[in-house]
Structures are given as structure tokens and as C-alpha cells.
Design a protein around this motif. Structure first.
Motif, PDB file in Angstrom:
ATOM      1  N   GLY A 217       0.818  -1.202   0.000  1.00  0.00           N
ATOM      2  CA  GLY A 217       0.000   0.000   0.000  1.00  0.00           C
ATOM      3  C   GLY A 217       0.847   1.245   0.000  1.00  0.00           C
ATOM      4  O   GLY A 217       2.054   1.202  -0.263  1.00  0.00           O
ATOM      5  N   LEU A 218       0.199   2.347   0.310  1.00  0.00           N
ATOM      6  CA  LEU A 218       0.852   3.658   0.347  1.00  0.00           C
ATOM      7  C   LEU A 218       1.030   4.074   1.804  1.00  0.00           C
ATOM      8  O   LEU A 218       0.083   4.012   2.600  1.00  0.00           O
ATOM      9  N   VAL A 219       2.221   4.508   2.145  1.00  0.00           N
ATOM     10  CA  VAL A 219       2.522   4.926   3.510  1.00  0.00           C
ATOM     11  C   VAL A 219       3.484   6.099   3.460  1.00  0.00           C
ATOM     12  O   VAL A 219       4.271   6.233   2.513  1.00  0.00           O
ATOM     13  N   GLN A 220       3.415   6.936   4.469  1.00  0.00           N
ATOM     14  CA  GLN A 220       4.342   8.058   4.538  1.00  0.00           C
ATOM     15  C   GLN A 220       5.692   7.597   5.070  1.00  0.00           C
ATOM     16  O   GLN A 220       5.790   6.591   5.799  1.00  0.00           O
TER      17      GLN A 220
ATOM     18  N   ARG B 226      12.559  -7.231  -4.016  1.00  0.00           N
ATOM     19  CA  ARG B 226      11.807  -6.080  -4.497  1.00  0.00           C
ATOM     20  C   ARG B 226      12.405  -5.595  -5.803  1.00  0.00           C
ATOM     21  O   ARG B 226      13.576  -5.840  -6.102  1.00  0.00           O
ATOM     22  N   GLN B 227      11.559  -4.911  -6.556  1.00  0.00           N
ATOM     23  CA  GLN B 227      12.006  -4.456  -7.873  1.00  0.00           C
ATOM     24  C   GLN B 227      11.315  -3.148  -8.224  1.00  0.00           C
ATOM     25  O   GLN B 227      10.112  -2.986  -7.999  1.00  0.00           O
ATOM     26  N   VAL B 228      12.091  -2.237  -8.776  1.00  0.00           N
ATOM     27  CA  VAL B 228      11.554  -1.004  -9.337  1.00  0.00           C
ATOM     28  C   VAL B 228      11.770  -1.042 -10.835  1.00  0.00           C
ATOM     29  O   VAL B 228      12.684  -1.716 -11.319  1.00  0.00           O
TER      30      VAL B 228
ATOM     31  N   ASN C 163       9.468  -1.306   9.121  1.00  0.00           N
ATOM     32  CA  ASN C 163       9.358  -0.115   9.943  1.00  0.00           C
ATOM     33  C   ASN C 163      10.288   0.982   9.416  1.00  0.00           C
ATOM     34  O   ASN C 163      11.204   0.708   8.635  1.00  0.00           O
ATOM     35  N   SER C 164      10.041   2.190   9.867  1.00  0.00           N
ATOM     36  CA  SER C 164      10.880   3.327   9.473  1.00  0.00           C
ATOM     37  C   SER C 164      11.074   3.364   7.959  1.00  0.00           C
ATOM     38  O   SER C 164      12.194   3.508   7.455  1.00  0.00           O
ATOM     39  N   LEU C 165       9.993   3.245   7.247  1.00  0.00           N
ATOM     40  CA  LEU C 165      10.073   3.169   5.792  1.00  0.00           C
ATOM     41  C   LEU C 165      10.589   4.465   5.186  1.00  0.00           C
ATOM     42  O   LEU C 165      10.330   5.573   5.702  1.00  0.00           O
ATOM     43  N   LYS C 166      11.317   4.301   4.092  1.00  0.00           N
ATOM     44  CA  LYS C 166      11.913   5.419   3.373  1.00  0.00           C
ATOM     45  C   LYS C 166      11.383   5.429   1.946  1.00  0.00           C
ATOM     46  O   LYS C 166      10.985   4.375   1.419  1.00  0.00           O
ATOM     47  N   PRO C 167      11.406   6.573   1.288  1.00  0.00           N
ATOM     48  CA  PRO C 167      10.963   6.607  -0.114  1.00  0.00           C
ATOM     49  C   PRO C 167      11.712   5.611  -0.997  1.00  0.00           C
ATOM     50  O   PRO C 167      11.121   5.059  -1.934  1.00  0.00           O
ATOM     51  N   GLU C 168      12.969   5.365  -0.689  1.00  0.00           N
ATOM     52  CA  GLU C 168      13.739   4.412  -1.496  1.00  0.00           C
ATOM     53  C   GLU C 168      13.320   2.957  -1.295  1.00  0.00           C
ATOM     54  O   GLU C 168      13.800   2.071  -2.000  1.00  0.00           O
ATOM     55  N   ASP C 169      12.423   2.707  -0.354  1.00  0.00           N
ATOM     56  CA  ASP C 169      11.858   1.369  -0.198  1.00  0.00           C
ATOM     57  C   ASP C 169      10.705   1.125  -1.164  1.00  0.00           C
ATOM     58  O   ASP C 169      10.189   0.001  -1.242  1.00  0.00           O
TER      59      ASP C 169
ATOM     60  N   VAL D  21       4.487  -1.490  -2.868  1.00  0.00           N
ATOM     61  CA  VAL D  21       4.716  -0.673  -1.679  1.00  0.00           C
ATOM     62  C   VAL D  21       5.188   0.694  -2.144  1.00  0.00           C
ATOM     63  O   VAL D  21       6.172   0.791  -2.890  1.00  0.00           O
ATOM     64  N   THR D  22       4.492   1.720  -1.728  1.00  0.00           N
ATOM     65  CA  THR D  22       4.861   3.082  -2.097  1.00  0.00           C
ATOM     66  C   THR D  22       5.032   3.901  -0.824  1.00  0.00           C
ATOM     67  O   THR D  22       4.119   3.967   0.002  1.00  0.00           O
ATOM     68  N   VAL D  23       6.200   4.512  -0.685  1.00  0.00           N
ATOM     69  CA  VAL D  23       6.501   5.336   0.485  1.00  0.00           C
ATOM     70  C   VAL D  23       6.646   6.770   0.016  1.00  0.00           C
ATOM     71  O   VAL D  23       7.538   7.080  -0.778  1.00  0.00           O
ATOM     72  N   SER D  24       5.783   7.626   0.501  1.00  0.00           N
ATOM     73  CA  SER D  24       5.817   9.026   0.096  1.00  0.00           C
ATOM     74  C   SER D  24       6.687   9.834   1.055  1.00  0.00           C
ATOM     75  O   SER D  24       6.764   9.546   2.245  1.00  0.00           O
TER      76      SER D  24
END
Length: 124
Positions: free
Chosen positions: A10-13, A38-40, A84-90, A120-123
Motif C-alpha cells: 500500500g501507500l505509507v508516509q 523487491r524491484q523497481v 518499519n521506518s520506511l523510506k521513499p527508497e523502499d 509498496v509506495t513510500v511518500s
């Protein structure tokens, strides 16, 4: 055959948490080591974490150590990745995978079965 299905993306800050789950069906997954990759777009699939067949050993990419944990429940044929402590680069599509006979947990080519992935999207 083992079928794998991920859920929980999902989307998380940035700074937030998500928990991914991977449900296995078909042959019991207790005989398989399990991993998350994971893959971008435009990049190779990247190792994130893995757990041994017994669950007694875990392995993490340097980029997620101390932030992610991995666990499995062989009785329920499930695996989880607590992030936890998600980053945009995740931000990526996260895949769970099962490895029957290999031992190089960070090598995607040693995994035999893959799920379809969950975004997974981290804003920031």
C-alpha cells in the motif's frame, strides 16, 4: 508446486510501517527457504530478506537491517515481512519467493517459486 500470494502492500508516509504477508498453498512450504525481493522499473530484482526452512536463521540486505524483520509460521504456511521506518527508497514491488534446495538466500536465481508481487509506495 508451491503457489505464493503476497498481501499487505500500500501507500505509507516516510517513517511509517507496513506488514507484508505471503501465503503459500500446494506443497507444504516448511521444506523451502523463503525470501522477499523487491524491484523497481528498470532495475534488477533486489534481495530484501530471507528466512531459513526452520525459521531459525534470518538474513537481511544491508539497506533494511534494523528496520525490517521476517518471520514464518510453518503450521499456517505463511511468512511475514514487518517493515518499519520506511523510506521513499523502499518503494518497489515486493515479491515473496520459495527456494527448495539452494543455500544462497540473496540470489534470486536459486528461488524456484514466486508470487505475483505487491506494490509498496513510500511518500516523502
Amino acid at each position: 508446486q508451491v503457489q505464493l500470494r503476497e498481501s499487505g502492500g500500500g501507500l505509507v508516509q516516510a517513517g511509517g510501517s507496513l506488514r507484508l504477508s505471503c501465503a503459500a498453498s500446494g506443497r507444504t512450504h516448511s521444506g523451502y527457504a523463503l525470501g522477499w525481493f523487491r524491484q523497481v522499473p528498470g532495475k534488477e530484482r533486489e534481495f530484501v530478506a530471507a528466512i531459513s526452512r526452520s525459521g531459525g536463521s534470518t538474513y537481511f540486505a544491508d539497506s533494511v537491517k534494523g528496520r525490517f524483520t521476517i518471520s514464518r509460521d510453518n503450521a499456517m504456511n505463511t511468512m511475514s515481512l514487518q517493515m518499519n521506518s520506511l523510506k521513499p527508497e523502499d518503494t518497489a514491488v515486493y515479491y515473496c519467493a520459495a527456494m527448495k534446495d539452494g543455500s544462497h538466500y540473496d540470489d534470486s536465481y536459486e528461488y524456484d517459486y514466486w508470487g505475483q508481487g505487491t506494490q509498496v509506495t513510500v511518500s516523502s
